[in-house]
Design an enzyme around this catalytic site. Structure first.
Site, PDB file in Angstrom:
ATOM      1  N   TYR A 143       0.819  -1.219   0.000  1.00 11.01           N
ATOM      2  CA  TYR A 143       0.000   0.000   0.000  1.00 11.01           C
ATOM      3  C   TYR A 143       0.852   1.268   0.000  1.00 11.01           C
ATOM      4  O   TYR A 143       0.353   2.358  -0.257  1.00 11.01           O
ATOM      5  CB  TYR A 143      -0.946   0.031   1.206  1.00 11.01           C
ATOM      6  CG  TYR A 143      -2.036  -1.024   1.179  1.00 11.01           C
ATOM      7  CD1 TYR A 143      -2.336  -1.710   0.006  1.00 11.01           C
ATOM      8  CD2 TYR A 143      -2.767  -1.330   2.306  1.00 11.01           C
ATOM      9  CE1 TYR A 143      -3.315  -2.679  -0.033  1.00 11.01           C
ATOM     10  CE2 TYR A 143      -3.762  -2.308   2.282  1.00 11.01           C
ATOM     11  CZ  TYR A 143      -4.027  -2.973   1.109  1.00 11.01           C
ATOM     12  OH  TYR A 143      -5.003  -3.930   1.066  1.00 11.01           O
ATOM     13  N   LYS A 194       4.042 -15.226   1.857  1.00 11.20           N
ATOM     14  CA  LYS A 194       3.970 -15.933   0.570  1.00 11.20           C
ATOM     15  C   LYS A 194       5.406 -16.151   0.111  1.00 11.20           C
ATOM     16  O   LYS A 194       5.819 -15.748  -0.976  1.00 11.20           O
ATOM     17  CB  LYS A 194       3.162 -15.072  -0.434  1.00 11.20           C
ATOM     18  CG  LYS A 194       2.798 -15.768  -1.714  1.00 11.20           C
ATOM     19  CD  LYS A 194       1.775 -16.878  -1.569  1.00 11.20           C
ATOM     20  CE  LYS A 194       1.552 -17.567  -2.889  1.00 11.20           C
ATOM     21  NZ  LYS A 194       0.824 -18.832  -2.745  1.00 11.20           N
ATOM     22  N   ASP A 226      -2.365 -18.260   1.135  1.00 15.41           N
ATOM     23  CA  ASP A 226      -3.497 -18.993   0.551  1.00 15.41           C
ATOM     24  C   ASP A 226      -3.957 -20.107   1.485  1.00 15.41           C
ATOM     25  O   ASP A 226      -5.149 -20.310   1.717  1.00 15.41           O
ATOM     26  CB  ASP A 226      -3.144 -19.519  -0.857  1.00 15.41           C
ATOM     27  CG  ASP A 226      -1.761 -20.112  -0.947  1.00 15.41           C
ATOM     28  OD1 ASP A 226      -0.943 -19.896  -0.024  1.00 15.41           O
ATOM     29  OD2 ASP A 226      -1.475 -20.823  -1.921  1.00 15.41           O
ATOM     30  N   ASP A 250      -5.072  -7.083   5.785  1.00 15.92           N
ATOM     31  CA  ASP A 250      -6.323  -6.401   5.436  1.00 15.92           C
ATOM     32  C   ASP A 250      -7.385  -7.450   5.109  1.00 15.92           C
ATOM     33  O   ASP A 250      -8.527  -7.408   5.612  1.00 15.92           O
ATOM     34  CB  ASP A 250      -6.046  -5.499   4.211  1.00 15.92           C
ATOM     35  CG  ASP A 250      -7.163  -4.511   3.952  1.00 15.92           C
ATOM     36  OD1 ASP A 250      -8.137  -4.492   4.728  1.00 15.92           O
ATOM     37  OD2 ASP A 250      -7.074  -3.767   2.961  1.00 15.92           O
ATOM     38  N   ASP A 254     -10.492  -9.193   7.986  1.00 14.77           N
ATOM     39  CA  ASP A 254     -11.932  -9.130   7.675  1.00 14.77           C
ATOM     40  C   ASP A 254     -12.544 -10.524   7.649  1.00 14.77           C
ATOM     41  O   ASP A 254     -13.654 -10.734   8.155  1.00 14.77           O
ATOM     42  CB  ASP A 254     -12.179  -8.443   6.325  1.00 14.77           C
ATOM     43  CG  ASP A 254     -12.441  -6.952   6.489  1.00 14.77           C
ATOM     44  OD1 ASP A 254     -12.079  -6.413   7.556  1.00 14.77           O
ATOM     45  OD2 ASP A 254     -13.010  -6.345   5.570  1.00 14.77           O
TER      46      ASP A 254
END
Ligand code: NAD
Length: 360
Positions: A143, A194, A226, A250, A254
């Protein structure tokens, strides 16, 4: 002598003032019980600040926040300010506050409260007992990485670019927060990356593994993102504390929050290296029910508990608040958002009074 804390209150917009009023009452009772003195200072942020001063984060608000031990925020935003240019929007005030205070660690718990288990979309046996914390890096990663932008290639085609980058020191500081958090909880930390594909994740994994040598009491594991997403839905009980980068956090925070089915009950904390943390509910300002005494104040109250635990190092006082929340739910009191058959519907203020009784 009573321990003294300066707390900046940011009620913000919508239901903010209603739910923060309940939090003040609860903290006053907690102060008496645990010999803590809270000196509250209230300031403007978001839409109400725009109306009063023309800016979503007035310098005076930032100054007060910087000079406090913790910041308790409710929520910002509303229809009235939705059409303003971006730099004048309520959300800009919140983002500026986070960056000005250097808040690089976001802590979001996902705890299934036994009384609200049927609100989850997953089967009871999968979610019963879930109690996890997602520690998300907040100021680095894809970001913020450079270069970024939409560029035109030599062939005239547009190409969008973002860069996922972390320095060792950025990884170390979020890693330390995560190990310390795990230490205060179930002493299990799962680092999500990852690293089978991304170099930035290889560095992440190296640093987290290195740090673990200083936290031998915390059991460390690693998962690819994943697989972590799959495990969160398959068997969420395996997790205690998760640490991950900005983008992965992020998404995963959620997903973890949705396991509980009652996103309106969830608190959060954002912590910096120095200076005060900001503690706030995950939900927004709920303009559709503002001023109607319908808001659920429990996420705000649980944010005050996080403030005591992670911001002021007063875990016993935090425990007491969390127990009171469970007690009012056991007494079958519900606000409209979590109401179900056979329960007693309360407004925001009445829920506050029930909480105060439960604290006594
Ligand atoms: P929201 O969370 O405010 O509301 C979503 C739904 O949940 C609404 O029906 C609302 O009534 C309900 N709800 C939320 N909190 C509740 C509570 N404590 N008690 C009872 N019901 C509750 O999200 P939204 O509608 O997408 O956004 C409304 C405004 O809030 C927007 O301006 C948005 O930008 C802002 N927002 C702010 C924050 C923040 O301050 N951190 C976070 C999200 C959204």
């Amino acid at each position: 002598m009573a321990q003294q804390y300066r707390i900046t209150l940011l009620p913000g917009d919508g239901i903010g003032p209603e739910i923060i009023a309940v939090a003040i009452d609860v903290l006053k009772v907690i102060g008496e019980k645990f010999a803590l003195t809270f000196k509250f200072q209230e300031a403007l942020i978001g839409g109400s600040a725009i109306d009063a001063t023309g800016e979503p984060l007035p310098p005076k608000t930032l100054e007060l926040c910087k000079n406090s031990d913790a910041v308790l925020l409710a929520a910002i935003g509303g229809y009235k300010w939705d059409t303003l240019p971006r730099h004048l929007r309520p959300e800009t005030g919140l983002l500026s506050l986070r960056s000005s205070l250097g808040l690089f660690a976001n802590l979001r718990p996902a705890t299934i409260l036994p009384q609200l288990i049927d609100a989850s979309t997953l089967k009871r046996e999968v979610v019963e007992g879930v109690d996890m914390m997602v520690v998300r890096e907040l100021t680095g990663g894809v970001y913020f990485g450079q270069p970024r932008g939409i560029f035109t290639t030599e062939t005239g085609e547009r190409r969008g670019v973002n860069t996922m980058a972390y320095t060792e020191s950025e990884i170390d500081r979020i890693g330390k927060v995560a190990f310390e958090t795990a230490r205060k909880r179930g002493k299990k930390l799962c680092s999500v990356d990852k690293s089978n594909v991304l170099e930035v994740s290889q560095l992440w994994r190296d640093r987290i593994t290195e740090l673990s040598k200083d936290y031998t009491d915390v059991e460390l594991s690693h998962l690819y993102v994943d697989n972590a997403a799959m495990q969160l839905v398959r068997n969420p009980k395996q997790f205690d504390t998760i640490v991950t980068s900005n983008l992965f956090g992020d998404i995963l925070s959620d997903a973890a929050a949705m396991l509980t089915g009652s996103i309106g009950m969830l608190p959060s904390a954002s912590l910096g290296a120095l200076g005060p943390g900001v503690f706030e509910p995950v939900h927004g300002s709920a303009p559709d029910i503002a001023g109607q005494d319908k808001a659920n104040p429990l996420a705000q109250i649980l944010s005050a508990a996080m403030m005591l635990r992670y911001g002021l190092d007063q875990p016993a006082a935090a425990d007491r608040i969390e127990q009171a929340v469970l007690k009012v739910l056991d007494q079958n009191y519900r606000t409209g958002d979590i109401m179900s058959d056979g329960k007693t519907l309360l407004g925001c203020q009445a829920m506050g009074q029930a909480l105060i009784k439960a604290l006594m």
